[in-house]
Design a protein around this motif. Structure first.
Motif, PDB file in Angstrom:
ATOM      1  N   VAL A  54      -4.319 -15.109   7.937  1.00 36.50           N
ATOM      2  CA  VAL A  54      -4.529 -14.457   6.643  1.00 36.50           C
ATOM      3  C   VAL A  54      -5.337 -13.175   6.827  1.00 36.50           C
ATOM      4  O   VAL A  54      -6.225 -13.108   7.667  1.00 36.50           O
ATOM      5  CB  VAL A  54      -5.249 -15.403   5.652  1.00 36.50           C
ATOM      6  N   ASP A  55      -4.991 -12.153   6.039  1.00 34.84           N
ATOM      7  CA  ASP A  55      -5.835 -10.959   5.944  1.00 34.84           C
ATOM      8  C   ASP A  55      -5.808 -10.470   4.499  1.00 34.84           C
ATOM      9  O   ASP A  55      -5.128 -11.039   3.645  1.00 34.84           O
ATOM     10  CB  ASP A  55      -5.419  -9.866   6.934  1.00 34.84           C
ATOM     11  N   MET A  56      -6.564  -9.394   4.225  1.00 35.68           N
ATOM     12  CA  MET A  56      -6.728  -8.926   2.845  1.00 35.68           C
ATOM     13  C   MET A  56      -6.068  -7.574   2.570  1.00 35.68           C
ATOM     14  O   MET A  56      -6.232  -7.033   1.475  1.00 35.68           O
ATOM     15  CB  MET A  56      -8.226  -8.842   2.511  1.00 35.68           C
ATOM     16  N   GLU A  57      -5.324  -7.047   3.536  1.00 36.43           N
ATOM     17  CA  GLU A  57      -4.730  -5.727   3.334  1.00 36.43           C
ATOM     18  C   GLU A  57      -3.212  -5.671   3.487  1.00 36.43           C
ATOM     19  O   GLU A  57      -2.552  -4.843   2.851  1.00 36.43           O
ATOM     20  CB  GLU A  57      -5.349  -4.712   4.317  1.00 36.43           C
ATOM     21  N   SER A  58      -2.645  -6.534   4.324  1.00 37.87           N
ATOM     22  CA  SER A  58      -1.226  -6.381   4.679  1.00 37.87           C
ATOM     23  C   SER A  58      -0.295  -6.524   3.482  1.00 37.87           C
ATOM     24  O   SER A  58       0.723  -5.814   3.389  1.00 37.87           O
ATOM     25  CB  SER A  58      -0.844  -7.393   5.770  1.00 37.87           C
ATOM     26  N   HIS A  59      -0.607  -7.433   2.553  1.00 33.53           N
ATOM     27  CA  HIS A  59       0.291  -7.601   1.404  1.00 33.53           C
ATOM     28  C   HIS A  59       0.278  -6.359   0.511  1.00 33.53           C
ATOM     29  O   HIS A  59       1.301  -6.017  -0.082  1.00 33.53           O
ATOM     30  CB  HIS A  59      -0.072  -8.856   0.612  1.00 33.53           C
ATOM     31  N   ALA A  60      -0.867  -5.673   0.443  1.00 30.33           N
ATOM     32  CA  ALA A  60      -0.930  -4.451  -0.355  1.00 30.33           C
ATOM     33  C   ALA A  60      -0.135  -3.327   0.295  1.00 30.33           C
ATOM     34  O   ALA A  60       0.612  -2.604  -0.372  1.00 30.33           O
ATOM     35  CB  ALA A  60      -2.384  -4.034  -0.541  1.00 30.33           C
ATOM     36  N   VAL A  61      -0.274  -3.175   1.614  1.00 31.73           N
ATOM     37  CA  VAL A  61       0.486  -2.145   2.329  1.00 31.73           C
ATOM     38  C   VAL A  61       1.982  -2.441   2.246  1.00 31.73           C
ATOM     39  O   VAL A  61       2.802  -1.543   2.018  1.00 31.73           O
ATOM     40  CB  VAL A  61       0.029  -2.059   3.799  1.00 31.73           C
ATOM     41  N   GLY A  62       2.345  -3.715   2.401  1.00 34.95           N
ATOM     42  CA  GLY A  62       3.748  -4.095   2.305  1.00 34.95           C
ATOM     43  C   GLY A  62       4.342  -3.820   0.937  1.00 34.95           C
ATOM     44  O   GLY A  62       5.502  -3.399   0.821  1.00 34.95           O
ATOM     45  N   ALA A  63       3.548  -4.025  -0.111  1.00 32.60           N
ATOM     46  CA  ALA A  63       4.034  -3.768  -1.466  1.00 32.60           C
ATOM     47  C   ALA A  63       4.292  -2.279  -1.684  1.00 32.60           C
ATOM     48  O   ALA A  63       5.286  -1.895  -2.317  1.00 32.60           O
ATOM     49  CB  ALA A  63       3.028  -4.290  -2.486  1.00 32.60           C
ATOM     50  N   VAL A  64       3.409  -1.431  -1.159  1.00 33.24           N
ATOM     51  CA  VAL A  64       3.615   0.013  -1.275  1.00 33.24           C
ATOM     52  C   VAL A  64       4.875   0.426  -0.514  1.00 33.24           C
ATOM     53  O   VAL A  64       5.683   1.223  -1.010  1.00 33.24           O
ATOM     54  CB  VAL A  64       2.381   0.777  -0.738  1.00 33.24           C
ATOM     55  N   ALA A  65       5.062  -0.118   0.690  1.00 32.37           N
ATOM     56  CA  ALA A  65       6.251   0.204   1.479  1.00 32.37           C
ATOM     57  C   ALA A  65       7.523  -0.222   0.762  1.00 32.37           C
ATOM     58  O   ALA A  65       8.514   0.522   0.721  1.00 32.37           O
ATOM     59  CB  ALA A  65       6.161  -0.459   2.853  1.00 32.37           C
ATOM     60  N   ALA A  66       7.515  -1.419   0.187  1.00 30.51           N
ATOM     61  CA  ALA A  66       8.700  -1.914  -0.517  1.00 30.51           C
ATOM     62  C   ALA A  66       9.027  -1.042  -1.719  1.00 30.51           C
ATOM     63  O   ALA A  66      10.192  -0.721  -1.970  1.00 30.51           O
ATOM     64  CB  ALA A  66       8.475  -3.360  -0.942  1.00 30.51           C
ATOM     65  N   GLN A  67       8.008  -0.646  -2.452  1.00 27.85           N
ATOM     66  CA  GLN A  67       8.230   0.199  -3.628  1.00 27.85           C
ATOM     67  C   GLN A  67       8.788   1.562  -3.232  1.00 27.85           C
ATOM     68  O   GLN A  67       9.641   2.122  -3.922  1.00 27.85           O
ATOM     69  CB  GLN A  67       6.930   0.368  -4.404  1.00 27.85           C
ATOM     70  N   ALA A  68       8.315   2.080  -2.107  1.00 28.91           N
ATOM     71  CA  ALA A  68       8.775   3.398  -1.653  1.00 28.91           C
ATOM     72  C   ALA A  68      10.079   3.327  -0.872  1.00 28.91           C
ATOM     73  O   ALA A  68      10.699   4.368  -0.601  1.00 28.91           O
ATOM     74  CB  ALA A  68       7.693   4.044  -0.784  1.00 28.91           C
TER      75      ALA A  68
END
Length: 237
Positions: free
Chosen positions: A136-150
């Protein structure tokens, strides 16, 4: 100098950024966002605005099962948030990176993204079991969400520090700034208030050193670039 568009790589801690600095010679922009999803999201959006055409979340993670030891490299096929949103790594890029990092025996198992720290062994084991994730980490899901949106390729590179049976010392909460910088004074103050955690901190330091060594080794290996156009930037479900 490479004329290829840059890959944006985001870490949560400055020590992770320093461990990965060699990747800058491979057309990777390495930046430290600070701890947590909000800062990681902002950093990812900034890198895209500056011309990055792919995003990587990299750094350390906490183990959720007995199979993850300090220094264990995760190159997950998917990141899953605690709400159940799944973000897949770009399929072809993921396969190429697994092959390139074979000397480090990378694990493609799923990674959990959490907005909050997961501190206790019981909670880590529960989440690992229920979410079918290894770390588990606290950043990867946020970065992944930005990538998916873009609509750009996404990848996570995470190395385990604390094992599933290791409870993080409460004194650690004062050891880092929100920008991911170590505060020696804050760490000493926390230990002064909780001196019984000194042994835990020593073991955590040893485990963190193992994780940093893996990150430095990773940065010395060639990092494949994603194909263009992206094959599978991510999906929610």
């Amino acid at each position: 100098m490479s004329t290829l568009p840059p890959i944006g790589l985001i870490t949560g801690l400055s020590m992770e950024r320093r461990a990965l600095k060699r990747l800058r010679g491979q057309g990777v922009v390495v930046t430290c966002s600070g701890i947590g999803p909000r800062r990681a999201r902002a950093a990812a959006e900034r890198l895209l605005a500056e011309g990055a055409t792919a995003l990587i979340s990299a750094g350390t993670a906490g183990g959720l099962t007995d199979t993850t030891a300090p220094g264990h490299l995760m190159v997950p096929a998917a990141v899953v948030s605690t709400e159940g949103v799944r973000l897949d790594a770009d399929a072809e890029w993921h396969a190429a990176v697994l092959d390139a990092l074979a000397p480090l025996d990378p694990d493609p198992g799923r990674l959990l993204g959490s907005d909050l720290p997961i501190l206790t062994e019981a909670e880590k084991r529960r989440l690992g079991r229920e979410m079918d994730c290894l770390a588990v980490d606290m950043e990867s899901h946020a970065v992944g969400a930005v990538a998916a949106q873009a609509g750009v390729p996404f990848l996570a590179l995470r190395v385990v520090t604390d094992t599933v049976d290791r409870q993080l010392p409460a004194a650690l909460g004062q050891a880092f700034t929100r920008q991911g910088e170590l505060r020696p004074g804050g760490l000493l103050l926390g230990l002064a208030r909780r001196p019984w955690e000194l042994g835990q901190m020593g073991r955590l330091k040893k485990d963190a050193d193992a994780a940093m060594a893996t990150l430095r080794h990773l940065a010395r290996l060639p990092l494949p670039r994603p194909a263009a156009p992206p094959t599978d930037p991510g999906r929610a479900g």
